[in-house]
Design a protein around this motif. Sequence first.
Motif, PDB file in Angstrom:
ATOM      1  N   MET A  97       0.802  -1.213   0.000  1.00  0.00           N
ATOM      2  CA  MET A  97       0.000   0.000   0.000  1.00  0.00           C
ATOM      3  C   MET A  97       0.839   1.268   0.000  1.00  0.00           C
ATOM      4  O   MET A  97       0.304   2.363  -0.010  1.00  0.00           O
ATOM      5  CB  MET A  97      -0.937   0.023   1.215  1.00  0.00           C
ATOM      6  CG  MET A  97      -1.991  -1.065   1.184  1.00  0.00           C
ATOM      7  SD  MET A  97      -3.093  -0.839  -0.213  1.00  0.00           S
ATOM      8  CE  MET A  97      -4.163  -2.256   0.021  1.00  0.00           C
ATOM      9  N   SER A 120      -1.481   6.336   4.336  1.00  0.00           N
ATOM     10  CA  SER A 120      -2.187   5.631   3.264  1.00  0.00           C
ATOM     11  C   SER A 120      -3.695   5.688   3.495  1.00  0.00           C
ATOM     12  O   SER A 120      -4.169   5.968   4.597  1.00  0.00           O
ATOM     13  CB  SER A 120      -1.723   4.175   3.188  1.00  0.00           C
ATOM     14  OG  SER A 120      -2.261   3.423   4.268  1.00  0.00           O
ATOM     15  N   LYS A 121      -4.453   5.357   2.448  1.00  0.00           N
ATOM     16  CA  LYS A 121      -5.914   5.398   2.564  1.00  0.00           C
ATOM     17  C   LYS A 121      -6.433   4.348   3.540  1.00  0.00           C
ATOM     18  O   LYS A 121      -7.556   4.473   4.050  1.00  0.00           O
ATOM     19  CB  LYS A 121      -6.566   5.214   1.198  1.00  0.00           C
ATOM     20  CG  LYS A 121      -6.329   3.868   0.550  1.00  0.00           C
ATOM     21  CD  LYS A 121      -6.995   3.800  -0.824  1.00  0.00           C
ATOM     22  CE  LYS A 121      -6.772   2.447  -1.479  1.00  0.00           C
ATOM     23  NZ  LYS A 121      -7.396   2.387  -2.832  1.00  0.00           N
ATOM     24  N   ASP A 122      -5.636   3.319   3.816  1.00  0.00           N
ATOM     25  CA  ASP A 122      -6.068   2.291   4.760  1.00  0.00           C
ATOM     26  C   ASP A 122      -6.090   2.798   6.197  1.00  0.00           C
ATOM     27  O   ASP A 122      -6.791   2.238   7.040  1.00  0.00           O
ATOM     28  CB  ASP A 122      -5.147   1.069   4.682  1.00  0.00           C
ATOM     29  CG  ASP A 122      -5.323   0.306   3.383  1.00  0.00           C
ATOM     30  OD1 ASP A 122      -6.353   0.504   2.722  1.00  0.00           O
ATOM     31  OD2 ASP A 122      -4.424  -0.469   3.019  1.00  0.00           O
ATOM     32  N   ASN A 126      -9.351   5.907   5.976  1.00  0.00           N
ATOM     33  CA  ASN A 126     -10.188   5.028   6.798  1.00  0.00           C
ATOM     34  C   ASN A 126     -10.350   5.478   8.244  1.00  0.00           C
ATOM     35  O   ASN A 126     -11.451   5.411   8.798  1.00  0.00           O
ATOM     36  CB  ASN A 126      -9.634   3.598   6.782  1.00  0.00           C
ATOM     37  CG  ASN A 126     -10.075   2.826   5.561  1.00  0.00           C
ATOM     38  OD1 ASN A 126     -10.898   3.290   4.776  1.00  0.00           O
ATOM     39  ND2 ASN A 126      -9.524   1.640   5.372  1.00  0.00           N
ATOM     40  N   THR A 138      -9.254  -4.363   7.138  1.00  0.00           N
ATOM     41  CA  THR A 138      -8.195  -3.534   6.557  1.00  0.00           C
ATOM     42  C   THR A 138      -7.579  -2.616   7.607  1.00  0.00           C
ATOM     43  O   THR A 138      -6.351  -2.482   7.690  1.00  0.00           O
ATOM     44  CB  THR A 138      -8.761  -2.695   5.395  1.00  0.00           C
ATOM     45  OG1 THR A 138      -9.211  -3.569   4.360  1.00  0.00           O
ATOM     46  CG2 THR A 138      -7.705  -1.762   4.830  1.00  0.00           C
ATOM     47  N   ILE A 139      -8.419  -1.970   8.408  1.00  0.00           N
ATOM     48  CA  ILE A 139      -7.919  -1.066   9.449  1.00  0.00           C
ATOM     49  C   ILE A 139      -7.069  -1.830  10.449  1.00  0.00           C
ATOM     50  O   ILE A 139      -5.934  -1.422  10.779  1.00  0.00           O
ATOM     51  CB  ILE A 139      -9.090  -0.351  10.151  1.00  0.00           C
ATOM     52  CG1 ILE A 139      -9.783   0.618   9.185  1.00  0.00           C
ATOM     53  CG2 ILE A 139      -8.606   0.386  11.397  1.00  0.00           C
ATOM     54  CD1 ILE A 139     -11.082   1.192   9.715  1.00  0.00           C
ATOM     55  N   LYS A 144      -3.752  -3.096   8.891  1.00  0.00           N
ATOM     56  CA  LYS A 144      -2.801  -2.028   8.599  1.00  0.00           C
ATOM     57  C   LYS A 144      -2.163  -1.502   9.878  1.00  0.00           C
ATOM     58  O   LYS A 144      -0.957  -1.240   9.920  1.00  0.00           O
ATOM     59  CB  LYS A 144      -3.496  -0.894   7.851  1.00  0.00           C
ATOM     60  CG  LYS A 144      -2.526   0.126   7.256  1.00  0.00           C
ATOM     61  CD  LYS A 144      -1.677  -0.494   6.170  1.00  0.00           C
ATOM     62  CE  LYS A 144      -0.801   0.541   5.473  1.00  0.00           C
ATOM     63  NZ  LYS A 144      -0.040  -0.050   4.372  1.00  0.00           N
TER      64      LYS A 144
END
Length: 485
Positions: A15, A57-59, A64, A104-105, A108
């Motif tokens: 990612m 990152s978007k995660d 998020n 995902t959260i 990560k």
Amino acid sequence: MKKRYFIWFLTGFLMLNCSCNDWLDVNPRTEMKEEDMYQSEKGFKNVMNGIYIQLASKDLYGKNTSYYFPDLLAGYWYKTNNSTENYIMSYLYSNSYVENVIKTIWSKYYTVIAHINDLLENLDKTDVHFTNGNKELLYGEAYGLRAFLHLDVLRLFGPVPVGASDGTNAIPYVTELTRDPSKLVSVTYGEVKRMILEDLDRAEKYLAADPFMLGSMYDLNNPGGNGVNYTPDDDWHYYRQTHFNIYAVDATRARFYQWIGDKTQAEIYAKKVVGVKNTDETDKFVLATNSSYTSSEKGALVMASEHVFAVNCSDLQDIINGVMITSSSSRPKLYLQNAWISSVYENPESDNRSKGGRYFQTDGSYAYYLKYYESGTIAATDMVPLIRLAEMYLILIENSTLTEAREYFEIFRQARGMDFAISIGDETARKNQVEKEYRKDFWGEGQMFYYYKRQNKTSWSIPQSVTIPENGFVIPKPKGQSAFE
């Protein structure tokens, strides 16, 4: 160094964005020689830079865990039918789409923590010569980040602090790089609290000579610029608010103690951050005022002058396109009703956070939120704030004596341009006003949900009616984690 290949488990490494080429190009994307990463001071710095890239990152904080998942739970966004966002806002944690977001959260967070632990392990055993105090900075940032991230995992996945005992099962607190599932099992609430404070103590020790203490935010954000009073010895020492710094230690302590309900300690550490001075006795961190939006400085909408700790997300404009703003005829995923603006802000055209359409772009009866948008009038910095000065003020307003709280609130009120009288005459008024200011100030930053959880407030009506179902405040751990606990 013994030759060892570190397989980047979960999805963290894949990612990373392209703003740190040294990190990405050492070896193929799924496998890296540890000896290549850790054979020089530059290599250690690149590893730390990679960690910050992952946080942005978007995660995680690039989407998020800032304006997306927790802000949906807080009811900031309009609920659209048959969408992942709708399911999140309905607290349908068992929905497959929501489960994927949660997984995902969680993954990560613990991927980044694994990378931090790998960095610490290699710092312990390296014979690399470091310059300009960088080994100590790396240690301090790593320990501080480990505490900060575990606290955020605790706030999201841990128990509601009201009524939680030290023996309550909480989250894993991971302090070593391991694939042993027994090392990734949740520990008690009391153990998590103890280890957070221990890591913050370590961070403070190693950050004792943080260059941020010598230079102002302006100095360290303007390499070689006019009017700079302090120039660090190493380019890596610039932009200290986008690294976990010495002041982020006390700000995290203030947030931690506020979370566990220790008002005395929360007040002590918030006051330390609010009172920090530069060497010329000016304030280190400054509340954003109306003039912040009319100056040529970038970062007005995210209130950059208040950032105690933030992440820089180089692809933030791409991430928010279609999510918070859109250039197409369809609406983005996250938007609000126009009527909500006046319900959140007591006097929208007086309050700096709503006046003049700075933060809101109207579209018929709806509006888009512009905090992170690179508009034609107010330039973005692509920074996502993780701890701001405003939070420290609100901690002081909430926990100080009423007399002191009024004084802090008056400073805060004037900075935000609220040119109408507000009385904090008693405890009820104090509590109501603190909640209002959290709602106004942290739209798009993910903090409002944590306020509700900390207060165990299970229903509210602004900006829309929300009722938390039983256990709705405790985000369930992914099935993969629960299977071996």
